[in-house]
Write a protein that holds these residues in place. Structure first.
Motif, PDB file in Angstrom:
ATOM      1  N   ASP A 296     -52.381 112.319 126.257  1.00 45.86           N
ATOM      2  CA  ASP A 296     -53.535 112.314 127.691  1.00 45.86           C
ATOM      3  C   ASP A 296     -52.151 112.259 129.155  1.00 45.86           C
ATOM      4  N   LEU A 297     -50.912 112.221 128.391  1.00 47.16           N
ATOM      5  CA  LEU A 297     -49.915 112.865 130.167  1.00 47.16           C
ATOM      6  C   LEU A 297     -50.011 114.292 130.894  1.00 47.16           C
ATOM      7  N   ARG A 298     -51.346 115.651 129.584  1.00 47.88           N
ATOM      8  CA  ARG A 298     -50.926 116.505 129.854  1.00 47.88           C
ATOM      9  C   ARG A 298     -52.217 117.232 131.153  1.00 47.88           C
ATOM     10  N   THR A 299     -52.736 116.278 131.135  1.00 44.68           N
ATOM     11  CA  THR A 299     -54.150 116.718 132.633  1.00 44.68           C
ATOM     12  C   THR A 299     -54.892 115.248 132.642  1.00 44.68           C
ATOM     13  N   LEU A 300     -55.415 115.361 133.818  1.00 49.16           N
ATOM     14  CA  LEU A 300     -55.861 114.386 134.748  1.00 49.16           C
ATOM     15  C   LEU A 300     -57.710 114.484 135.343  1.00 49.16           C
ATOM     16  N   PRO A 301     -57.710 114.216 134.397  1.00 51.04           N
ATOM     17  CA  PRO A 301     -59.763 114.211 134.194  1.00 51.04           C
ATOM     18  C   PRO A 301     -60.085 113.860 136.304  1.00 51.04           C
ATOM     19  N   LYS A 302     -61.636 113.947 136.922  1.00 50.50           N
ATOM     20  CA  LYS A 302     -61.392 113.321 138.207  1.00 50.50           C
ATOM     21  C   LYS A 302     -62.192 112.370 137.993  1.00 50.50           C
ATOM     22  N   PHE A 303     -62.298 111.688 136.805  1.00 48.49           N
ATOM     23  CA  PHE A 303     -62.959 110.494 136.866  1.00 48.49           C
ATOM     24  C   PHE A 303     -61.916 109.463 135.766  1.00 48.49           C
ATOM     25  N   HIS A 304     -60.454 109.550 135.839  1.00 46.74           N
ATOM     26  CA  HIS A 304     -59.370 109.100 134.998  1.00 46.74           C
ATOM     27  C   HIS A 304     -59.521 107.616 135.557  1.00 46.74           C
ATOM     28  N   SER A 305     -59.711 107.191 136.535  1.00 48.33           N
ATOM     29  CA  SER A 305     -59.750 105.689 136.453  1.00 48.33           C
ATOM     30  C   SER A 305     -60.770 105.146 136.260  1.00 48.33           C
ATOM     31  N   MET A 306     -61.490 105.667 136.159  1.00 50.26           N
ATOM     32  CA  MET A 306     -62.439 105.402 135.513  1.00 50.26           C
ATOM     33  C   MET A 306     -62.441 102.971 135.140  1.00 50.26           C
ATOM     34  N   PRO A 307     -61.060 103.031 133.859  1.00 45.68           N
ATOM     35  CA  PRO A 307     -60.616 101.560 133.528  1.00 45.68           C
ATOM     36  C   PRO A 307     -60.443 100.731 134.816  1.00 45.68           C
ATOM     37  N   SER A 308     -59.775 100.860 135.840  1.00 46.93           N
ATOM     38  CA  SER A 308     -59.303 100.226 136.790  1.00 46.93           C
ATOM     39  C   SER A 308     -60.417  99.934 137.742  1.00 46.93           C
ATOM     40  N   THR A 309     -61.151 100.118 137.850  1.00 47.91           N
ATOM     41  CA  THR A 309     -62.705 100.143 138.277  1.00 47.91           C
ATOM     42  C   THR A 309     -62.925  98.824 138.526  1.00 47.91           C
ATOM     43  N   PHE A 310     -63.418  98.475 137.030  1.00 44.83           N
ATOM     44  CA  PHE A 310     -64.188  97.831 136.711  1.00 44.83           C
ATOM     45  C   PHE A 310     -63.328  96.140 135.824  1.00 44.83           C
ATOM     46  N   PHE A 311     -62.351  97.153 134.970  1.00 37.45           N
ATOM     47  CA  PHE A 311     -61.831  96.161 134.532  1.00 37.45           C
ATOM     48  C   PHE A 311     -60.908  94.582 135.140  1.00 37.45           C
ATOM     49  N   PRO A 312     -59.962  95.162 136.008  1.00 37.15           N
ATOM     50  CA  PRO A 312     -59.058  94.223 136.790  1.00 37.15           C
ATOM     51  C   PRO A 312     -59.944  93.458 137.688  1.00 37.15           C
ATOM     52  N   TYR A 313     -61.164  93.233 137.846  1.00 36.44           N
ATOM     53  CA  TYR A 313     -62.168  92.250 138.481  1.00 36.44           C
ATOM     54  C   TYR A 313     -62.090  91.663 137.630  1.00 36.44           C
ATOM     55  N   ILE A 314     -62.651  91.441 136.380  1.00 35.50           N
ATOM     56  CA  ILE A 314     -62.259  90.690 135.258  1.00 35.50           C
ATOM     57  C   ILE A 314     -62.007  90.303 134.819  1.00 35.50           C
ATOM     58  N   SER A 315     -60.290  91.048 134.453  1.00 41.40           N
ATOM     59  CA  SER A 315     -59.238  90.172 133.124  1.00 41.40           C
ATOM     60  C   SER A 315     -58.112  90.879 133.448  1.00 41.40           C
ATOM     61  N   ALA A 316     -57.107  90.238 133.358  1.00 42.78           N
ATOM     62  CA  ALA A 316     -55.362  90.865 133.711  1.00 42.78           C
ATOM     63  C   ALA A 316     -55.501  92.047 133.157  1.00 42.78           C
ATOM     64  N   THR A 317     -54.709  93.327 133.284  1.00 41.69           N
ATOM     65  CA  THR A 317     -55.741  94.758 133.048  1.00 41.69           C
ATOM     66  C   THR A 317     -54.502  95.514 133.221  1.00 41.69           C
ATOM     67  N   ARG A 318     -53.442  96.459 132.149  1.00 40.63           N
ATOM     68  CA  ARG A 318     -51.947  96.525 132.429  1.00 40.63           C
ATOM     69  C   ARG A 318     -52.197  98.276 131.814  1.00 40.63           C
ATOM     70  N   ASN A 319     -51.419  99.313 131.561  1.00 38.59           N
ATOM     71  CA  ASN A 319     -51.376 100.662 131.602  1.00 38.59           C
ATOM     72  C   ASN A 319     -50.678 100.312 129.928  1.00 38.59           C
ATOM     73  N   VAL A 320     -50.144 101.121 129.011  1.00 37.39           N
ATOM     74  CA  VAL A 320     -49.770 101.205 127.802  1.00 37.39           C
ATOM     75  C   VAL A 320     -50.005 102.922 127.116  1.00 37.39           C
ATOM     76  N   PHE A 321     -47.922 102.871 127.311  1.00 36.87           N
ATOM     77  CA  PHE A 321     -48.112 104.436 126.849  1.00 36.87           C
ATOM     78  C   PHE A 321     -47.055 104.378 125.618  1.00 36.87           C
ATOM     79  N   LEU A 322     -48.306 105.612 124.595  1.00 37.79           N
ATOM     80  CA  LEU A 322     -47.800 105.314 123.233  1.00 37.79           C
ATOM     81  C   LEU A 322     -46.535 106.314 123.149  1.00 37.79           C
ATOM     82  N   ASP A 323     -45.658 105.890 122.866  1.00 34.05           N
ATOM     83  CA  ASP A 323     -44.305 106.820 123.023  1.00 34.05           C
ATOM     84  C   ASP A 323     -44.405 108.199 121.460  1.00 34.05           C
ATOM     85  N   GLY A 324     -44.258 107.092 120.636  1.00 40.48           N
ATOM     86  CA  GLY A 324     -44.391 107.121 119.281  1.00 40.48           C
ATOM     87  C   GLY A 324     -45.418 107.152 118.283  1.00 40.48           C
ATOM     88  N   GLY A 325     -46.288 108.282 118.328  1.00 40.83           N
ATOM     89  CA  GLY A 325     -47.504 108.268 117.567  1.00 40.83           C
ATOM     90  C   GLY A 325     -48.684 108.016 118.328  1.00 40.83           C
TER      91      GLY A 325
END
Length: 811
Positions: free
Chosen positions: A511-540
């Motif tokens: 997912d780090l190798r591209t960036l679709p135009k609407f990549h921030s879709m989750p942040s336009t809804f979830f932080p208004y409702i509940s606590a939201t954070r990003n998680v990066f998978l380094d192994g698998g």
């Protein structure tokens, strides 16, 4: 039109009476020991949770004369400010008063010596004194290391000439510029402040040290800025990128093969990594976007983009890891942050070696550079009626709200601060944005917010109290200053509850190798409702966290959420990789096993919701359908209580305390300890069981805060703020140019400062009550005794008294 009263807000006058919020501070700063990063938040050494709210002071305002330092420290303390970011103290000298540059009389760096390697004696003394006075009042310090430094020819650079101000990205590549940054860091942080007896490395009043302001190896190192002067530095980046390609592919033929898809090669005939001629990706203010399904041989084609992102991540992490190790080696004890203004997955990931994450977030930001007191902006938009679920429609991912933009850089397990943020007063009704951001920061359990920018001056008396001469300075913006005590109280005392649920947005390495135009879709809804954070998978690709919901970022087709409590699956591309070599045809089908189809292409089960074709639902930037489906899923899972989530176009926090209704231009907070209403007035605005308002204003922002430690129900005294539009009374908007596919508006600030006062009736359930109308520092302008009407005392307000803050006393 409602009544507009002339206003005067002096930047150095301290608050008094009920508007004195110095009780929120715990002086002196550092009394609880050094700040530490633990369990994803700030704590002091003694175990006390730490939160910070304050201002940036930029450039020349870092070296005020001693009288100004005394006055500003007193002013900040009286407002409830507990952190100041000493920002851009390394700026070059400028002669224009109030400019974003160091003052000639006492800059921190002695540029007039011919180099940028020496401190100016008086400037350093002023910097020290200011830091000491802030500490004395209980105000903590945010220190940055490189912001606007101008490198001089006498600094013995690798190439002829100097390097102009704000060329920080090249200082992440060039070894001589890196050496000069280390030298500056050691000199600044090791210097013993004679007024505290401590170096900054030994002073627990320091919260964090920031390595680099607003820059990255990813965003725009290939841009032709500063003309021929910076060409050798751009060539160095180009050379390094080509060396990276050779390291990865070994030969041009293998690179050509890797960059070929369905007979189309993205590598130009003239490009050869051996000759150093393969182009990188042209950047911009943010990480550039990239369509994983877009043209293969475009300027930002998938293969070229993927390799440049890999290269940029490696350069970011190499630089920041090295600088962090260096800072620790010279004795820095507090959490270290890499940079800010980060808004793409690769860029965020490339900054995760810091001990905390920071981001910058702006709304209605003027286009730079500005001309006089005229500012170009898109819009400007009214914040309270801006729907985060539709704002990206037809525009792009970075056209969004303060919360949505800030949230893309939150990383699980790390404290988070907005180190710069603002909704500049280009729209006359902009007061909503400040409380809105602070309250959602509480919901999401953030650790700090530092507004940009209080003032830009080394003197206390050279900026007018009744005019806005620089929209970037907020010291006399009524929407900021008159609401600040409420902001500070809500955030520092946690008067808005933290969310009941946690949502992780999960990124695979692909997912780090591209960036679709609407990549921030989750942040336009979830932080208004509940606590939201990003998680990066380094192994698998398997998520193993403990959030209530895990949402796959979905750029490419990879994240495995089977071990999540609840998983949200979708993919913008049918491939697992940016090079379009490996399709993933079964992942979404497997994830949908055991679900039912609730509408065409959307499957909901006890553990998962699966979107077969996310583009058909959200591919035009309108996320309302996505939010509605997520609301249904979250309620079936028992994550959201009824009456919260996405209800009739409203965004309602899972705590039930906040309702954002952009379709009707309303935002409200109701907690046991505070209340707020902003937007188009309802017939009766209920603030508490005791207090309500009937307003005739077209737009109004009203806050209610009890005086003392009790809640709204038991309080006998309140601070109430009520204002409509504000700004300069002769400000004018006109059609601006069309650029970048957008139409700009020119906003010219002129006239005198005003704020619209409350017109209507304040109703208080009491036998007797008194209402004092206050000026912005707490002086009483008028005292009103209301009329008894049954069990209520009613105060008729006609807006004629020039005050927007009130002291309500129930006898």
């Amino acid at each position: 039109m409602n009544v507009r009263q002339k206003f005067r807000i002096h930047k150095a006058e301290s608050n008094k009476g009920v508007l004195d919020f110095s009780h929120l501070l715990d002086a002196p700063a550092g009394k609880h020991g050094f700040v530490e990063s633990r369990n994803g938040h700030f704590y002091f050494e003694d175990g006390t949770r730490a939160r910070f709210i304050g201002f940036n002071v930029a450039a020349r305002s870092n070296t005020p004369d001693h009288v100004t330092a005394d006055k500003m420290a007193e002013r900040f303390a009286s407002m409830g400010v507990n952190i100041i970011r000493l920002h851009a103290a390394d700026g070059p000298i400028g002669d224009e008063p109030g400019s974003w540059s160091s003052c000639r009389e006492a800059p921190l760096i002695d540029y007039e010596s011919g180099s940028s390697r020496k401190f100016h004696k008086e400037g350093l003394d002023r910097f020290d004194y200011f830091a000491a006075k802030l500490k004395e009042k209980g105000i903590y310090l945010h220190i940055d290391l490189i912001v606007s430094r101008e490198f001089m020819e006498a600094d013995k650079l690798d190439y002829p000439g100097g390097a102009p101000s704000c060329i920080k990205r090249h200082a992440m590549y060039n070894e001589r510029l890196i050496e000069l940054q280390k030298e500056y860091a050691k000199a600044l942080l090791h210097h013993v402040n004679p007024y505290t007896g401590l170096a900054l490395i030994d002073d627990p009043a320091v919260v964090t040290v920031q390595i680099n302001n607003e820059d990255s190896a990813i965003k725009w190192p290939m841009e032709a800025d500063a003309g021929e002067q910076m060409k050798p530095y751009r060539d160095e980046v180009q050379k390094r990128f080509n060396e990276y390609l050779l390291m990865k592919y070994y030969t041009r033929e293998r690179l050509k093969e890797a960059w070929t898809y369905e007979g189309v090669c993205a590598l130009g005939e003239e490009e050869d990594p051996v000759q150093g001629t393969v182009r990188g990706v042209q950047g911009g203010f943010y990480q550039p976007e990239n369509d994983p399904n877009g043209p293969w041989d475009g300027e930002c084609g998938p293969a070229r983009y993927a390799d440049f992102m890999e290269f940029g991540i490696s350069m970011n992490r190499k630089f920041y890891q090295m600088m962090k190790d260096y800072l620790h080696s010279i004795g820095v004890k507090v959490p270290i942050v890499t940079s800010n203004l980060i808004a793409g997955a690769a860029d965020v990931y490339g900054h995760t070696d810091g001990d905390l994450m920071e981001n910058n977030s702006y709304f209605n930001h003027p286009l730079l550079p500005v001309e006089g007191n005229t500012y170009l902006t898109v819009g400007p938009s009214e914040y309270v009626s801006t729907n985060p679920l539709t704002m990206q429609k037809g525009v792009g991912s970075m056209s969004t709200t303060l919360l949505s933009l800030g949230s893309v850089a939150i990383v699980g397990g790390k404290p988070f601060m907005l180190s710069e943020w603002n909704e500049y007063g280009l729209h006359p009704f902009h007061s909503t944005a400040f409380v809105h951001t602070i309250a959602y920061a509480c919901l999401n359990d953030w650790d700090g917010l530092i507004l940009y920018n209080h003032h830009t001056s080394e003197n206390w008396d050279d900026q007018p109290a009744d005019e806005v001469l620089n929209v970037f300075d907020v010291y006399n913006d009524p929407a900021v200053i008159c609401q600040w005590g409420f902001l500070a109280s809500v955030f520092l005392k946690g008067l808005v509850s933290t969310a009941k649920n946690l949502i992780d947005v999960v990124y695979t390495q692909n997912d780090l190798r591209t960036l679709p135009k609407f990549h921030s879709m989750p942040s336009t809804f979830f932080p208004y409702i509940s606590a939201t954070r990003n998680v990066f998978l380094d192994g698998g690709d398997a998520y193993q966290g403990h959030a209530d919901i895990a949402v796959n970022a979905g750029f490419l087709n990879g994240a495995d959420l089977r071990d999540a409590k609840h998983g949200v699956y979708y993919a913008w591309s049918e491939y697992r990789d940016a090079q379009r070599r490996f399709k993933e045809e079964n992942r979404l089908t497997r994830a949908a096993k055991g679900t039912r189809e609730i509408q065409a292409g959307v499957h909901l089960g006890e553990q998962a919701v699966v979107f077969d074709d996310i583009a058909s639902i959200a591919g035009d930037g309108d996320y309302r359908a996505f939010a509605k489906l997520m609301d249904q899923a979250m309620k079936e899972w028992g994550v959201l209580p009824e009456g919260t989530g996405y209800v009739d176009g409203k965004l309602i926090s899972d705590t039930g305390e906040m309702v954002f209704d952009p379709e009707h231009s309303r935002y409200t907070i109701h907690t046991p300890h505070c209340a707020y209403f902003s937007g188009a007035p309802e017939e009766t605005i209920l603030l508490s069981d005791k207090v309500s308002i009937q307003s005739r204003n077209e737009r109004i922002s009203i806050s209610l805060l009890p005086v003392g430690e009790g809640g709204l129900k038991e309080a006998k005294e309140y601070v109430l703020t009520a204002m409509g539009v504000s700004g300069m009374d002769e400000a004018a908007c006109s059609a601006g140019p069309e650029m970048m596919g957008m139409t700009f508006t020119a906003v010219e600030f002129k006239g005198k400062l005003y704020a619209e006062t409350l017109e209507g009736v304040l109703c208080v359930k009491a036998k007797e009550a008194v209402l004092e109308i206050l000026n912005p520092v707490g002086d009483v302008l008028a005292e009103l005794n209301g009329e008894q009407a049954g069990e209520q005392v009613r105060f008729a307000l006609n807006g004629e008294v020039p005050g927007v803050q009130y002291h309500l006393i129930i006898k």
